[in-house]
Enzyme design. Sequence first.
Site, PDB file in Angstrom:
ATOM      1  N   GLU A 118       0.801  -1.229   0.000  1.00 47.99           N
ATOM      2  CA  GLU A 118       0.000   0.000   0.000  1.00 47.99           C
ATOM      3  C   GLU A 118       0.836   1.283   0.000  1.00 47.99           C
ATOM      4  O   GLU A 118       0.809   2.070   0.957  1.00 47.99           O
ATOM      5  CB  GLU A 118      -0.971  -0.012   1.186  1.00 47.99           C
ATOM      6  CG  GLU A 118      -1.970  -1.150   1.108  1.00 47.99           C
ATOM      7  CD  GLU A 118      -3.047  -1.103   2.178  1.00 47.99           C
ATOM      8  OE1 GLU A 118      -2.945  -0.257   3.098  1.00 47.99           O
ATOM      9  OE2 GLU A 118      -3.997  -1.902   2.103  1.00 47.99           O
ATOM     10  N   GLU A 235      -5.451  -8.296  -0.865  1.00 43.42           N
ATOM     11  CA  GLU A 235      -6.225  -8.204   0.368  1.00 43.42           C
ATOM     12  C   GLU A 235      -7.676  -7.920   0.020  1.00 43.42           C
ATOM     13  O   GLU A 235      -7.971  -7.093  -0.835  1.00 43.42           O
ATOM     14  CB  GLU A 235      -5.716  -7.067   1.276  1.00 43.42           C
ATOM     15  CG  GLU A 235      -4.342  -7.265   1.877  1.00 43.42           C
ATOM     16  CD  GLU A 235      -3.951  -6.125   2.823  1.00 43.42           C
ATOM     17  OE1 GLU A 235      -4.844  -5.340   3.226  1.00 43.42           O
ATOM     18  OE2 GLU A 235      -2.763  -6.010   3.149  1.00 43.42           O
TER      19      GLU A 235
END
Length: 534
Positions: A118, A235
């Site tokens: 991220e 995810e």
Amino acid sequence: MFEAPSENAWGNPFRDDYFQRIAELGFSHVRLPITWETDGRVSYQSPYTINPSFLNRIKYVIDKAYEADLMIIINMHHHEDVFEDPEGVKDRFLSQWSQIGDFFKDYNERLLFEVLNEPHGNLSPEKWNSYFAEALEVIRETNPDRAVLIGVAQYGGLGALPQLKIPNDPNLILTIHYYEPFQFTHQGAEWVSNSDPWLGTVWENTDLEQRAVESQFQYALEFSQQHQIPVNIGEFGAYSKADMESRVLWTNFLARWFEKQGFSWAYWEFSSGFGFFDPNTNTYLQSLVDALLLNEFPEPVITSTVDIYTSDFTLGNDGWSLSVTSPAVAGIVYENNEAKISIDSPSDQGWHIQFQKGNISLKKGRRYLVSFDGKADQNLGLTSYVGMSVSPWASYSGYAAASLSKNERHFEFTFLMNEADDSQARFVFDMGNVAGTVYLYNLKIEEIVEERSEEVLSSFKSEDISIYPNPGNEFLRVKGGVVDVEIFDYSGKLVKKGGLSGQLINIENLPAGLYLISLQKADGAKSFKRFVKH
């Protein structure tokens, strides 16, 4: 586990039986988040040595995955200094990957590397492109053929995908994180500011909810095909404070839909707040396990909607305005029933250019569908939401990313209004951190009324409308004051719009099969019916 500052810091240490359990359930790979950049694991001084004992601990865990016949992804998870000062700590970051690559270079293809989890903050999309390319070059010195996962800037989701540059390398995998609708998946999350009002948000597996997912991934599918790069959903998950029925429905749909697209996926997570295993009792949330691995693709719940607002730019701005904050520079014209927004100079903040309309009336406890069509003169991303028109300017709907290109696309998302009634809410597009020309049209907000038809539709009843013959071959005849129709195939694709002549709809050119028809009355109320074309 290893994403924590120390293995035991968050009360969820690794156990030797975990990977065998995961394999026995039917999973084929695991993703191991690792925070390398923390006291005791690395040196902050050149040459930035990783503690050999920690490298050996990770080696032990990787070997356990191999023993269970699992593939395993290891990553660089939390690295806050990179997000704050990417140029200042680049040498340290690259040194760490050089050491990781060298230490694990003799493992076979069942070990994969993910360069950074991220990317965000000051590691902008542009800087991330160069950062990844340099890290990949370091990794390739010792691992020339290893599969390496490339994530997306701005927290790993779909929003910054148009700005991602893929290096010329045949062994890359695009990894995307997906937590939409965010107000559902993160309701009550202690680390998310003001998430308690979202408690009670449900996901009901409606046709509109399924279509929202499909619309959000349109660009990703095209991107994957254009660059010939496979997609991994690194995810996805819904926090434990969501109701279990909704978690199961959401998880089941996404797992099967991802597989249908050819995506690999990793559920977040195994044994903590989003997880399906309780390490204290050694028990599983079996319904969630079944949703991930066993349940078939779920058929959607069919819904009806009533129009709240539809844009009309034929005579001007229709109450919309463009707000531009320095240093951004942008202008707007309205033509061909479109809003044409020219972004000459972007900034680093999306809200520095906002296209918005106020005086949207929302009611607490009601569900809404937001949709729009858009394109751009180049690949770029923007964010859309419905929220407050006064400070603190909070979003009611969450923030929906939309990736635009030269191809016209339709976008949808749904939300539950959890706050008090607001007759002056605003419909917003943030686009301050991109450059180019954006075209927006058919901007709509509709109320979803499948559970509230008596109150919202007043005297309108679905039985007021009939279609016949059903099954049909050449024409359907409609009774009940219908003024517009849309026909969808059973995958949700719009195959016919309009075409109502008197009371007749020509279906002669539709292939044989099962269809869904949307029938709209003059007051905006809609009803959906199924029919069979012979």
